[in-house]
Motif scaffolding. Structure first.
Motif, PDB file in Angstrom:
ATOM      1  N   LEU A  83     -23.808   3.188 -25.765  1.00 33.54           N
ATOM      2  CA  LEU A  83     -24.931   4.110 -25.931  1.00 33.54           C
ATOM      3  C   LEU A  83     -24.652   5.394 -25.156  1.00 33.54           C
ATOM      4  O   LEU A  83     -24.054   5.364 -24.072  1.00 33.54           O
ATOM      5  CB  LEU A  83     -26.233   3.481 -25.402  1.00 33.54           C
ATOM      6  N   GLY A  84     -25.075   6.510 -25.716  1.00 38.31           N
ATOM      7  CA  GLY A  84     -24.854   7.796 -25.057  1.00 38.31           C
ATOM      8  C   GLY A  84     -23.549   8.455 -25.429  1.00 38.31           C
ATOM      9  O   GLY A  84     -23.260   9.582 -25.006  1.00 38.31           O
ATOM     10  N   TYR A 141     -13.487   0.262 -39.673  1.00 31.31           N
ATOM     11  CA  TYR A 141     -14.446   0.913 -40.569  1.00 31.31           C
ATOM     12  C   TYR A 141     -15.867   0.669 -40.090  1.00 31.31           C
ATOM     13  O   TYR A 141     -16.743   1.523 -40.232  1.00 31.31           O
ATOM     14  CB  TYR A 141     -14.275   0.378 -41.992  1.00 31.31           C
ATOM     15  N   ALA A 142     -16.111  -0.485 -39.511  1.00 31.67           N
ATOM     16  CA  ALA A 142     -17.423  -0.808 -38.952  1.00 31.67           C
ATOM     17  C   ALA A 142     -17.324  -0.767 -37.435  1.00 31.67           C
ATOM     18  O   ALA A 142     -16.414  -1.357 -36.840  1.00 31.67           O
ATOM     19  CB  ALA A 142     -17.874  -2.187 -39.410  1.00 31.67           C
ATOM     20  N   CYS A 143     -18.247  -0.050 -36.807  1.00 32.24           N
ATOM     21  CA  CYS A 143     -18.267   0.080 -35.352  1.00 32.24           C
ATOM     22  C   CYS A 143     -19.583  -0.509 -34.824  1.00 32.24           C
ATOM     23  O   CYS A 143     -20.628  -0.410 -35.484  1.00 32.24           O
ATOM     24  CB  CYS A 143     -18.168   1.542 -34.933  1.00 32.24           C
ATOM     25  N   TYR A 144     -19.527  -1.084 -33.651  1.00 37.56           N
ATOM     26  CA  TYR A 144     -20.699  -1.757 -33.101  1.00 37.56           C
ATOM     27  C   TYR A 144     -21.070  -1.165 -31.742  1.00 37.56           C
ATOM     28  O   TYR A 144     -20.200  -0.953 -30.889  1.00 37.56           O
ATOM     29  CB  TYR A 144     -20.429  -3.259 -32.986  1.00 37.56           C
ATOM     30  N   VAL A 145     -22.346  -0.892 -31.567  1.00 34.38           N
ATOM     31  CA  VAL A 145     -22.851  -0.281 -30.343  1.00 34.38           C
ATOM     32  C   VAL A 145     -23.380  -1.386 -29.439  1.00 34.38           C
ATOM     33  O   VAL A 145     -24.243  -2.185 -29.843  1.00 34.38           O
ATOM     34  CB  VAL A 145     -23.979   0.731 -30.650  1.00 34.38           C
ATOM     35  N   LEU A 146     -22.837  -1.460 -28.230  1.00 33.82           N
ATOM     36  CA  LEU A 146     -23.190  -2.518 -27.295  1.00 33.82           C
ATOM     37  C   LEU A 146     -23.816  -1.931 -26.033  1.00 33.82           C
ATOM     38  O   LEU A 146     -23.503  -0.815 -25.614  1.00 33.82           O
ATOM     39  CB  LEU A 146     -21.958  -3.329 -26.902  1.00 33.82           C
ATOM     40  N   ARG A 157     -25.172  -0.639 -35.170  1.00 34.63           N
ATOM     41  CA  ARG A 157     -23.908  -0.549 -35.896  1.00 34.63           C
ATOM     42  C   ARG A 157     -23.858   0.764 -36.654  1.00 34.63           C
ATOM     43  O   ARG A 157     -24.892   1.349 -36.998  1.00 34.63           O
ATOM     44  CB  ARG A 157     -23.763  -1.720 -36.879  1.00 34.63           C
ATOM     45  N   LEU A 158     -22.674   1.241 -36.911  1.00 32.48           N
ATOM     46  CA  LEU A 158     -22.467   2.419 -37.748  1.00 32.48           C
ATOM     47  C   LEU A 158     -21.049   2.366 -38.285  1.00 32.48           C
ATOM     48  O   LEU A 158     -20.202   1.626 -37.778  1.00 32.48           O
ATOM     49  CB  LEU A 158     -22.719   3.705 -36.985  1.00 32.48           C
ATOM     50  N   SER A 159     -20.810   3.124 -39.327  1.00 32.68           N
ATOM     51  CA  SER A 159     -19.497   3.107 -39.967  1.00 32.68           C
ATOM     52  C   SER A 159     -18.744   4.394 -39.651  1.00 32.68           C
ATOM     53  O   SER A 159     -19.326   5.379 -39.161  1.00 32.68           O
ATOM     54  CB  SER A 159     -19.654   2.966 -41.486  1.00 32.68           C
ATOM     55  N   ASP A 172     -20.407  17.077 -33.953  1.00 34.57           N
ATOM     56  CA  ASP A 172     -19.700  16.148 -33.073  1.00 34.57           C
ATOM     57  C   ASP A 172     -20.463  15.879 -31.787  1.00 34.57           C
ATOM     58  O   ASP A 172     -20.134  14.944 -31.048  1.00 34.57           O
ATOM     59  CB  ASP A 172     -18.313  16.706 -32.725  1.00 34.57           C
ATOM     60  N   ASP A 173     -21.486  16.714 -31.501  1.00 32.89           N
ATOM     61  CA  ASP A 173     -22.231  16.567 -30.253  1.00 32.89           C
ATOM     62  C   ASP A 173     -23.444  15.644 -30.392  1.00 32.89           C
ATOM     63  O   ASP A 173     -24.120  15.354 -29.411  1.00 32.89           O
ATOM     64  CB  ASP A 173     -22.702  17.946 -29.762  1.00 32.89           C
ATOM     65  N   ILE A 174     -23.712  15.186 -31.616  1.00 33.29           N
ATOM     66  CA  ILE A 174     -24.847  14.275 -31.819  1.00 33.29           C
ATOM     67  C   ILE A 174     -24.521  12.925 -31.197  1.00 33.29           C
ATOM     68  O   ILE A 174     -23.403  12.429 -31.316  1.00 33.29           O
ATOM     69  CB  ILE A 174     -25.136  14.106 -33.324  1.00 33.29           C
ATOM     70  N   LEU A 175     -25.499  12.317 -30.537  1.00 33.66           N
ATOM     71  CA  LEU A 175     -25.301  10.993 -29.956  1.00 33.66           C
ATOM     72  C   LEU A 175     -25.321   9.934 -31.061  1.00 33.66           C
ATOM     73  O   LEU A 175     -26.095  10.029 -32.010  1.00 33.66           O
ATOM     74  CB  LEU A 175     -26.398  10.696 -28.930  1.00 33.66           C
ATOM     75  N   ILE A 176     -24.479   8.939 -30.896  1.00 30.55           N
ATOM     76  CA  ILE A 176     -24.455   7.868 -31.896  1.00 30.55           C
ATOM     77  C   ILE A 176     -25.774   7.106 -31.906  1.00 30.55           C
ATOM     78  O   ILE A 176     -26.116   6.470 -32.900  1.00 30.55           O
ATOM     79  CB  ILE A 176     -23.281   6.891 -31.664  1.00 30.55           C
ATOM     80  N   ASP A 177     -26.538   7.197 -30.818  1.00 33.92           N
ATOM     81  CA  ASP A 177     -27.860   6.544 -30.744  1.00 33.92           C
ATOM     82  C   ASP A 177     -28.767   7.015 -31.874  1.00 33.92           C
ATOM     83  O   ASP A 177     -29.635   6.263 -32.345  1.00 33.92           O
ATOM     84  CB  ASP A 177     -28.541   6.842 -29.402  1.00 33.92           C
ATOM     85  N   GLU A 178     -28.564   8.265 -32.300  1.00 33.09           N
ATOM     86  CA  GLU A 178     -29.443   8.880 -33.301  1.00 33.09           C
ATOM     87  C   GLU A 178     -29.069   8.487 -34.728  1.00 33.09           C
ATOM     88  O   GLU A 178     -29.894   8.578 -35.634  1.00 33.09           O
ATOM     89  CB  GLU A 178     -29.406  10.406 -33.159  1.00 33.09           C
ATOM     90  N   ILE A 179     -27.837   8.079 -34.949  1.00 31.28           N
ATOM     91  CA  ILE A 179     -27.406   7.788 -36.329  1.00 31.28           C
ATOM     92  C   ILE A 179     -27.089   6.312 -36.566  1.00 31.28           C
ATOM     93  O   ILE A 179     -26.861   5.906 -37.701  1.00 31.28           O
ATOM     94  CB  ILE A 179     -26.161   8.627 -36.709  1.00 31.28           C
TER      95      ILE A 179
END
Length: 457
Positions: free
Chosen positions: A147-148, A169-174, A182-184, A194-201
């Motif tokens: 996260l973050g 292809y599949a990524c997991y947020v822990l 999860r996100l792809s 590129d500055d968007i946090l993965i938390d948002e998508i």
């Protein structure tokens, strides 16, 4: 394909005789690992290590994974420690675990001494899970993000470490090993910045299985939702691995093969046909054959009990094979259809009333048509063409009535038994053709002689 492999084998053997190793290498690098594995199994065993050493490192490891166990063992025994280490380093952990599980103790000992401590720990972790569980087919190599993390940082991390992962292809947020999202890679590439946090998508509704879930159920889930991979968590919901799509396909193939073998009245086999000796095939077939032979005693007992009736109307005997075959075929149609529906998750035991109603309706339509055609066949062929005066209208009605009743009974039994077997925890495939046929044969005779006795005696 067999002809192509034969030509390739001849070409390679000719190049080996002429010691044109550079030409062989140029030839081999163009082939897919699965095709290489098939070719290696056709050439002389003494040449396999030589050809294997001509392959580039990465392709050699991929080819090694595709090989049958006996050829893997042959190569391991011919490897130096450095060669074995190079092959194992390029293998995914779940493939290495499969290798350890299949090899004899002396080979396993050498493998575990060769790999590093982390890989050894991961292998032992996979091997501790029950056979046919989700944990036993998972790999511990997957892309995990925190996260973050920004989109740009995530892409950079995948570029750096993705080549070592089974599926990126599949990524997991822990968060503290807990699976929370999860996100792809597609999500990352299509992010607005590129500055968007993965938390948002990231997606937070993550489907997963536990390590002790049945592998077949896990594969069904992966197939149903078209995932590239399926996360596996432990009892504390900590993520421990993923089931990749290629491993899921192998499970599908194994489960389908097992079902086909059981439905054909054989014990499941873990070897391909060409690698199975006659004695191995004998062991997997003889038990079922003996059980079915003994079970056929019941049909003999039924015929014997009606021996006096058959002595009066010998013509009844002529129609027994047709009635038994039709009953067996009808039961097999229903059982195979239901077993397939169960395996695909389309029906459960709670659907039994609907299934029975559908099969009974189908049986009545099939039975009616078969009875009408059978009546015409008996009167035209057996009575007129064959000139058998003992075939009367009454005999024809007995045969046709039995035909309809047999189809009805067979299809009803064929749909009930697989669902009951599943409910009781047995493999529904056991209730397929041989088992159903044996039961239906006995019931067909009882119905046949029951109707005959009521109308003739």
């Amino acid at each position: 394909m067999a002809e192509l492999n034969l030509k390739l084998e001849e070409t390679i053997n000719k190049l080996l005789e002429e010691k044109k190793y550079s030409s062989i290498k140029d030839f081999l690098v163009l082939m897919a690992p699965s095709d290489l594995a098939a070719i290696f199994e056709l050439i002389e065993e003494k040449n396999i290590p030589l050809l294997f050493r001509l392959l580039p490192k990465e392709k050699a490891s991929d080819t090694f994974v595709e090989m049958e166990n006996e050829y893997q063992e042959l190569l391991i025994k011919s490897f130096s420690d450095s060669e074995l280490k190079a092959v194992l380093e390029d293998m995914y952990v779940n493939d290495a675990a499969d290798l350890v599980e299949e090899m004899p103790a002396n080979v396993v000992s050498r493998i575990l001494k060769t790999v590093d401590s982390k890989t050894r720990k991961d292998i032992n972790q996979i091997l501790q899970y029950p056979e046919n569980s989700a944990g036993s087919i998972m790999t511990t190599e997957y892309v995990s993000l925190k996260l973050g993390t920004t989109v740009g940082q995530a892409i950079a991390q995948i570029r750096k470490n993705g080549v070592e992962k089974k599926s990126f292809y599949a990524c997991y947020v822990l968060e503290k090993r807990k699976l929370i999202g999860r996100l792809s890679v597609k999500d990352l590439l299509l992010a607005k910045s590129d500055d968007i946090l993965i938390d948002e998508i990231m997606k937070t509704n993550v489907l997963s299985v536990t390590t002790h879930d049945d592998q077949e159920e896990a594969v069904k889930l992966l197939s149903k939702y078209n995932f590239y991979a399926l996360p596996v968590v432990d009892t504390e919901q900590n993520m421990v691995g993923i089931i990749a799509f290629d491993d899921a396909l192998e499970v599908m193939e194994e489960e389908t093969t097992e079902d086909i073998e059981i439905m054909a009245g054989m014990a499941p086999s873990d070897k391909t046909y060409l690698h199975s000796s006659p004695f191995y095939l004998f062991k997997h077939r003889i038990i079922w054959l003996m059980l079915l032979m003994i079970s056929a005693t019941f049909t003999g007992m039924i015929i014997t009990s009606f021996e006096s009736a058959l002595a009066v109307q010998v013509v009844l005997t002529a129609f027994i094979p047709m009635l038994m075959d039709t009953g067996g075929n009808s039961g097999s149609q229903s059982s195979v259809t239901i077993i397939r529906a169960i395996s695909l998750g389309e029906i459960e035991f709670k659907d039994l009333p609907k299934v029975i109603l559908k099969e009974v309706t189908t049986a009545l339509m099939c039975g009616l048509v078969l009875a009408v055609v059978c009546f015409g066949k008996v009167m035209l062929v057996d009575r007129l063409l064959l000139g058998n005066p003992d075939v009367t209208v009454t005999i024809a009605l007995i045969v046709c009535s039995t035909m309809m009743a047999t189809v009805l009974v067979a299809k009803t039994i064929g749909c009930i038994l697989p669902l009951c077997a599943k409910k009781l925890g047995f493999d529904p495939a056991v209730m397929a053709s041989p088992f159903i046929t044996t039961i239906v044969d006995a019931l067909s005779l009882l119905v046949y002689f029951g109707i005959a006795s009521a109308l003739l005696f």
